[in-house]
Design a protein around this motif. Structure first.
Motif, PDB file in Angstrom:
ATOM      1  N   SER A   1      48.113  73.187  37.667  1.00 50.65           N
ATOM      2  CA  SER A   1      49.116  73.970  39.307  1.00 50.65           C
ATOM      3  C   SER A   1      49.569  74.513  38.610  1.00 50.65           C
ATOM      4  N   GLU A   2      50.859  73.810  37.681  1.00 49.74           N
ATOM      5  CA  GLU A   2      51.638  75.038  37.262  1.00 49.74           C
ATOM      6  C   GLU A   2      52.118  75.069  35.962  1.00 49.74           C
ATOM      7  N   TYR A   3      52.238  76.295  35.119  1.00 50.22           N
ATOM      8  CA  TYR A   3      52.672  76.370  33.819  1.00 50.22           C
ATOM      9  C   TYR A   3      53.471  75.484  32.911  1.00 50.22           C
ATOM     10  N   VAL A   4      53.090  74.492  32.567  1.00 44.20           N
ATOM     11  CA  VAL A   4      53.573  73.481  31.328  1.00 44.20           C
ATOM     12  C   VAL A   4      53.763  73.772  30.315  1.00 44.20           C
ATOM     13  N   ALA A   5      55.573  73.647  29.633  1.00 38.61           N
ATOM     14  CA  ALA A   5      55.973  74.141  28.697  1.00 38.61           C
ATOM     15  C   ALA A   5      55.074  73.404  27.699  1.00 38.61           C
ATOM     16  N   THR A   6      55.218  74.032  26.732  1.00 41.58           N
ATOM     17  CA  THR A   6      54.452  74.321  24.855  1.00 41.58           C
ATOM     18  C   THR A   6      55.377  74.591  24.046  1.00 41.58           C
ATOM     19  N   LEU A   7      56.051  72.626  23.856  1.00 44.72           N
ATOM     20  CA  LEU A   7      57.034  72.986  22.525  1.00 44.72           C
ATOM     21  C   LEU A   7      56.889  72.763  21.376  1.00 44.72           C
ATOM     22  N   ILE A   8      58.188  73.089  20.641  1.00 47.17           N
ATOM     23  CA  ILE A   8      58.437  72.389  19.683  1.00 47.17           C
ATOM     24  C   ILE A   8      59.285  71.333  19.427  1.00 47.17           C
ATOM     25  N   GLU A   9      58.662  70.794  18.527  1.00 41.88           N
ATOM     26  CA  GLU A   9      59.411  69.150  18.332  1.00 41.88           C
ATOM     27  C   GLU A   9      59.824  68.269  19.413  1.00 41.88           C
ATOM     28  N   HIS A  10      59.283  68.558  20.952  1.00 40.27           N
ATOM     29  CA  HIS A  10      59.697  68.448  22.155  1.00 40.27           C
ATOM     30  C   HIS A  10      61.121  69.212  22.350  1.00 40.27           C
ATOM     31  N   ASP A  11      61.669  70.178  21.737  1.00 39.31           N
ATOM     32  CA  ASP A  11      62.919  70.653  22.166  1.00 39.31           C
ATOM     33  C   ASP A  11      62.421  71.728  23.380  1.00 39.31           C
TER      34      ASP A  11
ATOM     35  N   LEU B   1      50.073  80.746  23.237  1.00 43.36           N
ATOM     36  CA  LEU B   1      51.270  80.526  22.299  1.00 43.36           C
ATOM     37  C   LEU B   1      52.015  82.124  22.940  1.00 43.36           C
ATOM     38  N   PHE B   2      52.689  81.832  22.850  1.00 41.77           N
ATOM     39  CA  PHE B   2      53.478  83.419  23.021  1.00 41.77           C
ATOM     40  C   PHE B   2      54.137  83.577  21.581  1.00 41.77           C
ATOM     41  N   GLU B   3      54.024  85.381  21.722  1.00 36.76           N
ATOM     42  CA  GLU B   3      53.969  86.507  20.642  1.00 36.76           C
ATOM     43  C   GLU B   3      54.924  86.928  20.993  1.00 36.76           C
TER      44      GLU B   3
ATOM     45  N   ALA C   1      56.520  85.170  27.751  1.00 35.91           N
ATOM     46  CA  ALA C   1      57.149  84.273  27.829  1.00 35.91           C
ATOM     47  C   ALA C   1      57.055  84.726  29.386  1.00 35.91           C
ATOM     48  N   GLU C   2      57.595  86.182  29.885  1.00 39.28           N
ATOM     49  CA  GLU C   2      57.857  86.374  30.932  1.00 39.28           C
ATOM     50  C   GLU C   2      56.975  86.376  32.084  1.00 39.28           C
TER      51      GLU C   2
ATOM     52  N   PHE D   1      53.940  84.687  32.403  1.00 36.44           N
ATOM     53  CA  PHE D   1      54.241  83.054  32.624  1.00 36.44           C
ATOM     54  C   PHE D   1      55.153  81.903  32.465  1.00 36.44           C
ATOM     55  N   PRO D   2      55.493  82.179  33.461  1.00 40.06           N
ATOM     56  CA  PRO D   2      57.391  81.191  33.987  1.00 40.06           C
ATOM     57  C   PRO D   2      56.915  79.888  34.285  1.00 40.06           C
ATOM     58  N   VAL D   3      57.721  79.252  32.687  1.00 39.38           N
ATOM     59  CA  VAL D   3      57.315  77.714  32.765  1.00 39.38           C
ATOM     60  C   VAL D   3      57.675  77.210  34.682  1.00 39.38           C
ATOM     61  N   GLY D   4      57.018  76.409  35.206  1.00 39.43           N
ATOM     62  CA  GLY D   4      57.433  75.505  36.226  1.00 39.43           C
ATOM     63  C   GLY D   4      56.847  76.280  37.722  1.00 39.43           C
ATOM     64  N   ALA D   5      56.259  77.429  37.654  1.00 33.50           N
ATOM     65  CA  ALA D   5      55.358  78.068  37.347  1.00 33.50           C
ATOM     66  C   ALA D   5      54.454  78.424  38.165  1.00 33.50           C
ATOM     67  N   ALA D   6      53.329  78.727  39.689  1.00 36.89           N
ATOM     68  CA  ALA D   6      51.999  78.437  39.581  1.00 36.89           C
ATOM     69  C   ALA D   6      51.279  79.040  38.389  1.00 36.89           C
ATOM     70  N   ASN D   7      50.553  78.227  38.009  1.00 31.62           N
ATOM     71  CA  ASN D   7      49.053  78.301  37.203  1.00 31.62           C
ATOM     72  C   ASN D   7      47.785  78.894  38.379  1.00 31.62           C
ATOM     73  N   THR D   8      47.903  80.020  37.928  1.00 35.29           N
ATOM     74  CA  THR D   8      47.014  81.227  38.578  1.00 35.29           C
ATOM     75  C   THR D   8      45.201  81.275  38.126  1.00 35.29           C
ATOM     76  N   VAL D   9      45.452  80.871  35.980  1.00 38.24           N
ATOM     77  CA  VAL D   9      44.742  81.057  35.931  1.00 38.24           C
ATOM     78  C   VAL D   9      43.928  80.078  35.139  1.00 38.24           C
TER      79      VAL D   9
END
Length: 237
Positions: free
Chosen positions: A41-51, A80-82, A87-88, A90-98
């Motif tokens: 339902s939304e774009y959830v962040a993938t983090l490095i070491e939970h940071d 994974l963003f290159e 990153a812009e 697929f903003p974190v928290g925005a509605a997942n449309t894909v």
């Protein structure tokens, strides 16, 4: 994780499971189901070491599937963003449309599940939470954390219950209508507005800001528990 494209890195694999992990902790299947719903339902962040300062990408899709040993796995597709442009997009928290675009990858992962390595067996007695508002809140506090932006996100369910907070409503209590979040062991008694869930004050002790946000988030996401709390307040008045 298996890589699926040569452009933007799209990876698919098992994000988590209901197996007991190396820390002797187990995630409840209900939490995996909730997390899969959130991923879709939304774009959830993938983090490095939970940071939260080290954003690597976002989750594009999720699905819970049964494994060969009867446990359940949370399957996920991660992008994974290159560069900053991705990153812009697929903003974190925005509605997942894909999410639907990655059904084929999830289907592929489900087919691979029987051949995936399973962890070594481990036994542990899992704590059960009372089926009350207090028990549900303890479970919620024990299974969520708060990001720097104030949003509440799911974490693994702890096997040992660390929460000591209780919900209390007192008879003939003064206005505005409110409930108490109480802890004998921590000497805390805090008040929240019954309707708006606004933090009002602490009669003594203090709640951490993240605990305030978690209490509010629990009742916001659980209207039945909120309704039961308001009904109990009305009965006692």
């Amino acid at each position: 994780m298996k890589r699926y494209t040569d452009a933007m890195q799209i990876m698919g694999g098992i994000l988590s499971s209901t197996h007991v992990d190396a820390h002797q902790q187990r995630i409840a299947k209900s939490l995996l189901d909730q997390f899969a719903e959130q991923l879709n339902s939304e774009y959830v962040a993938t983090l490095i070491e939970h940071d939260f300062e080290r954003l690597a990408g976002v989750h594009f899709a999720g699905r819970v599937a049964e494994m060969a040993d009867g446990e359940y796995a949370l399957l996920g597709v991660i992008g994974l963003f290159e560069d900053a442009t991705e990153a812009e997009s697929f903003p974190v928290g925005a509605a997942n449309t894909v999410a639907a675009e990655y059904d084929s990858i999830l289907n592929d992962l489900v087919e691979q599940l029987p051949t995936m390595l399973l962890p070594e067996e481990s036994s542990i007695e899992e704590v059960t939470y009372p089926d009350t508002v207090e028990g549900q809140l303890a479970f919620h506090l024990d299974s969520t954390s708060v990001a720097p932006d104030g949003s509440v996100y799911l974490i693994k369910r702890r096997v040992t219950m660390v929460g000591s907070l209780e919900i209390r409503v007192y008879p003939k209590d003064h206005n505005p209508p409110h409930f108490h979040v109480h802890s004998d062991s921590r000497n805390v008694d805090a008040r929240f507005h019954l309707e708006t869930l606004e933090f009002l004050s602490a009669n003594y002790g203090r709640l951490a800001p993240k605990e305030v946000r978690q209490v509010q988030d629990f009742f916001s996401r659980n209207p039945a528990a909120h309704a039961a709390l308001k009904a109990e307040h009305e009965r006692l008045q």
